[in-house]
Design a protein around this motif. Sequence first.
Motif, mmCIF file in Angstrom:
data_model
loop_
_atom_site.group_PDB
_atom_site.id
_atom_site.type_symbol
_atom_site.label_atom_id
_atom_site.label_comp_id
_atom_site.label_asym_id
_atom_site.label_seq_id
_atom_site.Cartn_x
_atom_site.Cartn_y
_atom_site.Cartn_z
ATOM 1 N N VAL A 60 -2.051 -7.655 13.073
ATOM 2 C CA VAL A 60 -3.127 -6.671 12.915
ATOM 3 C C VAL A 60 -4.446 -7.414 12.810
ATOM 4 C CG1 VAL A 60 -3.964 -4.745 11.539
ATOM 5 C CG2 VAL A 60 -1.509 -5.169 11.690
ATOM 6 N N PRO A 61 -5.380 -7.232 13.730
ATOM 7 C CA PRO A 61 -6.655 -7.967 13.662
ATOM 8 C C PRO A 61 -7.508 -7.492 12.493
ATOM 9 C CG PRO A 61 -6.686 -6.370 15.448
ATOM 10 C CD PRO A 61 -5.288 -6.361 14.914
ATOM 11 N N PRO A 62 -8.424 -8.345 12.014
ATOM 12 C CA PRO A 62 -9.285 -7.926 10.883
ATOM 13 C C PRO A 62 -10.171 -6.725 11.225
ATOM 14 C CG PRO A 62 -9.351 -10.315 11.204
ATOM 15 C CD PRO A 62 -8.641 -9.737 12.378
ATOM 16 N N GLU A 63 -10.594 -6.611 12.496
ATOM 17 C CA GLU A 63 -11.443 -5.476 12.856
ATOM 18 C C GLU A 63 -10.713 -4.150 12.677
ATOM 19 O OE1 GLU A 63 -10.733 -8.020 14.743
ATOM 20 O OE2 GLU A 63 -12.592 -9.216 14.702
ATOM 21 N N GLU A 64 -9.414 -4.154 12.959
ATOM 22 C CA GLU A 64 -8.644 -2.929 12.776
ATOM 23 C C GLU A 64 -8.484 -2.591 11.293
ATOM 24 O OE1 GLU A 64 -4.224 -1.165 14.013
ATOM 25 O OE2 GLU A 64 -4.993 -3.035 14.890
ATOM 26 N N ILE A 65 -8.350 -3.613 10.451
ATOM 27 C CA ILE A 65 -8.250 -3.366 9.011
ATOM 28 C C ILE A 65 -9.551 -2.779 8.477
ATOM 29 C CG2 ILE A 65 -7.939 -4.477 6.772
ATOM 30 C CD1 ILE A 65 -5.375 -4.263 8.288
ATOM 31 N N ILE A 66 -10.687 -3.285 8.950
ATOM 32 C CA ILE A 66 -11.983 -2.782 8.488
ATOM 33 C C ILE A 66 -12.185 -1.329 8.896
ATOM 34 C CG2 ILE A 66 -14.477 -3.102 8.710
ATOM 35 C CD1 ILE A 66 -13.965 -6.076 9.069
ATOM 36 N N ALA A 67 -11.676 -0.967 10.072
ATOM 37 C CA ALA A 67 -11.878 0.397 10.572
ATOM 38 C C ALA A 67 -10.932 1.408 9.945
ATOM 39 C CB ALA A 67 -11.707 0.417 12.091
ATOM 40 N N LEU A 68 -9.964 0.997 9.130
ATOM 41 C CA LEU A 68 -9.016 1.931 8.539
ATOM 42 C C LEU A 68 -9.697 2.815 7.503
ATOM 43 C CD1 LEU A 68 -5.861 -0.327 8.003
ATOM 44 C CD2 LEU A 68 -6.233 1.355 9.802
ATOM 45 N N SER A 69 -9.220 4.027 7.398
ATOM 46 C CA SER A 69 -9.731 4.952 6.389
ATOM 47 C C SER A 69 -9.193 4.551 5.015
ATOM 48 C CB SER A 69 -9.297 6.380 6.726
ATOM 49 O OG SER A 69 -9.654 7.270 5.691
ATOM 50 N N ARG A 70 -10.077 4.575 4.007
ATOM 51 C CA ARG A 70 -9.680 4.160 2.677
ATOM 52 C C ARG A 70 -8.726 5.148 2.007
ATOM 53 N NH1 ARG A 70 -11.259 0.479 4.850
ATOM 54 N NH2 ARG A 70 -12.710 -1.141 4.144
ATOM 55 N N ASP A 71 -8.600 6.326 2.542
ATOM 56 C CA ASP A 71 -7.661 7.303 2.005
ATOM 57 C C ASP A 71 -6.390 7.404 2.828
ATOM 58 O OD1 ASP A 71 -9.509 7.891 0.044
ATOM 59 O OD2 ASP A 71 -10.453 9.504 1.213
ATOM 60 N N GLY A 72 -6.309 6.657 3.911
ATOM 61 C CA GLY A 72 -5.151 6.741 4.787
ATOM 62 C C GLY A 72 -3.972 5.927 4.268
ATOM 63 N N GLU A 73 -2.804 6.207 4.838
ATOM 64 C CA GLU A 73 -1.574 5.535 4.409
ATOM 65 C C GLU A 73 -1.546 4.080 4.840
ATOM 66 O OE1 GLU A 73 2.900 7.206 4.089
ATOM 67 O OE2 GLU A 73 2.193 6.873 6.129
ATOM 68 N N ARG A 74 -2.131 3.765 5.981
ATOM 69 C CA ARG A 74 -2.124 2.385 6.471
ATOM 70 C C ARG A 74 -2.934 1.481 5.548
ATOM 71 N NH1 ARG A 74 -3.674 1.826 12.581
ATOM 72 N NH2 ARG A 74 -2.996 -0.287 12.034
ATOM 73 N N TRP A 75 -4.117 1.949 5.120
ATOM 74 C CA TRP A 75 -4.925 1.132 4.212
ATOM 75 C C TRP A 75 -4.249 0.980 2.854
ATOM 76 C CZ3 TRP A 75 -8.714 -2.230 3.804
ATOM 77 C CH2 TRP A 75 -9.265 -2.452 2.557
ATOM 78 N N ARG A 76 -3.628 2.032 2.372
ATOM 79 C CA ARG A 76 -2.943 1.945 1.089
ATOM 80 C C ARG A 76 -1.773 0.970 1.152
ATOM 81 N NH1 ARG A 76 -1.143 7.734 -0.173
ATOM 82 N NH2 ARG A 76 -0.232 6.670 -1.990
ATOM 83 N N ALA A 77 -1.065 0.920 2.284
ATOM 84 C CA ALA A 77 0.019 -0.049 2.432
ATOM 85 C C ALA A 77 -0.519 -1.480 2.462
ATOM 86 C CB ALA A 77 0.794 0.249 3.722
ATOM 87 N N TYR A 78 -1.629 -1.681 3.146
ATOM 88 C CA TYR A 78 -2.252 -3.013 3.180
ATOM 89 C C TYR A 78 -2.698 -3.439 1.783
ATOM 90 C CZ TYR A 78 -5.884 -6.480 4.154
ATOM 91 O OH TYR A 78 -6.662 -7.611 4.157
ATOM 92 N N GLU A 79 -3.344 -2.531 1.069
ATOM 93 C CA GLU A 79 -3.816 -2.841 -0.278
ATOM 94 C C GLU A 79 -2.644 -3.063 -1.238
ATOM 95 O OE1 GLU A 79 -7.406 -1.091 -3.043
ATOM 96 O OE2 GLU A 79 -6.015 0.316 -2.121
ATOM 97 N N CYS A 80 -1.560 -2.339 -1.046
ATOM 98 C CA CYS A 80 -0.396 -2.493 -1.925
ATOM 99 C C CYS A 80 0.234 -3.869 -1.769
ATOM 100 C CB CYS A 80 0.621 -1.397 -1.611
ATOM 101 S SG CYS A 80 2.092 -1.419 -2.648
ATOM 102 N N LEU A 81 0.378 -4.346 -0.532
ATOM 103 C CA LEU A 81 0.948 -5.679 -0.314
ATOM 104 C C LEU A 81 0.069 -6.768 -0.933
ATOM 105 C CD1 LEU A 81 2.324 -5.538 3.341
ATOM 106 C CD2 LEU A 81 3.635 -5.957 1.259
#
Length: 512
Positions: free
Chosen positions: A260-281
């Motif tokens: 997953v490139p850093p640009e895609e991580i920055i563009a994730l919604s802070r309320d979305g499930e993908r960002w929450r999974a990234y933050e959880c890890l």
Amino acid sequence: MAEQGDIEAELPSVIERLKSCATRAGVISQRDFSLEADRLGLRTDEQQRRFRNGLATIGIHVEPVTRGRANHRSVPAADLETWAAPPPTKASAPPTPASEPGLTGAGTASRLAQVRRMLARYVDADGTVSRLAHDGVVRLHRLSPAEARELIADFPVTGPGTPHVPTTGPVEPGEAHSAAPVPAPTSQAAPQRRPIGGKRARVPPTAQDAGLADAVRAARAVLEEDRWRREPAKVVLKADEEVGLAVLLRGGTDRLSRDVPPEEIIALSRDGERWRAYECLVRHNKRLVWKIAQGYQGQGLDIEDLVQHGTIGLMRAVRKFDSTRGYKFSTYATWWIKQAITRAVADEGTLIRLPVHVHEKVGKVAAAERRLLSEGRARTVANVAYTTGLTFAEVEQVRRVSRPTDSLDRIIGDDTALGDLLMGPSRLPGPAVVLIRKELQASLRHVLEHFSERERHVLVRRTGLDGDEPDTLEVIGAVFGVSRERIRQIESKIKPGFRDQLIRHGVIPPHL
């Protein structure tokens, strides 16, 4: 307890199996001995002692692994005749499934159930297993020929040739081929996919999809529990939860091995499930960063800086984690955390930055010097070079660049700088004075360019603009070969023009 005749009938095959698993010195493990003793029905310590002593007379010794048991001793002749002299008529008879020891009983059933569970991990989509997997499981559990044939009946073997079946006696021609039927090759090869928890195991795609679905459910349960946790970093994630979080971060099971490139991580919604999974890890592995960072203290960076750089490495590991390889996330993230911390120490740990390869040599030389010091040997250039594999010149260079540096402006105490203790009060001009002098000299050079070379030389020598003492008229006249009066006339002629130029360029105010 087994009868004496049954023990004598099974003894030849037992001895052959023990010889096959013995070392060159004729030593077998306590586990192999206990397994064969249980097959013969020898339960008491006296029976096992006689069995052990009988094996010692024919060159098979049991490795003593526990305290309190009898050591190897010589065996009486009666014990040798009882245990080690099998009837010649039954020694060469091939074992049959009915007479094979260990085929009946609750212990054998549980052992075969364990074998089936292990071999089920290697089942292909068509219900068969490879020859390599079958032979490995048979050798690992030391199965008898009858047990191996029973295993083949449940899990057919595919691949070239026939599987290896351990034998304890002569095998009739064609028995090996009849025991392992090879299925006919299919027209299409079944897809083989790696499971979540194994590196080489092969499971059907449906089983793997079911495992990923369970992992995703476990990951979502962790995300829900994190809503009410004060410190998620204190909770260690399980392997399936890490895999599920990786699936949620990548947005599907078909992109598990994607970075997953850093640009895609920055563009994730802070309320979305993908960002929450990234933050959880990231949050649940912060204790791992602290543990690794503590080992790099004392190398020029504070523990907080080390943790910050280690967290950057952890975030990179989250983006690059490939759960299909079968490793835990902490195992994979450790390498990225260490790399980020070591690079930070090399770049920011010293006042004078050293290249990464030079910093590695510095660490290698320091480790060699500590080793020599612990061994009581001199830390000479020759000993260090021999220990590290470097040349004498490289060791000397590393020692020169690895000398510690310090700032003269460092405050020692009571507003006293280190430089004041070493060299006393400074007599040099301050930065402001130096800057003003440089600007004045630049302006004077620009003004002198409006005069001829002889006039410029007279002005500089008479006023001392070059930093030396002003010269007399006689000295300047001797330089140009004229009289003292002629130099005075030139000076009186150019002084008004020199003053006007200084006022025009703002070097001096007009009222002077």
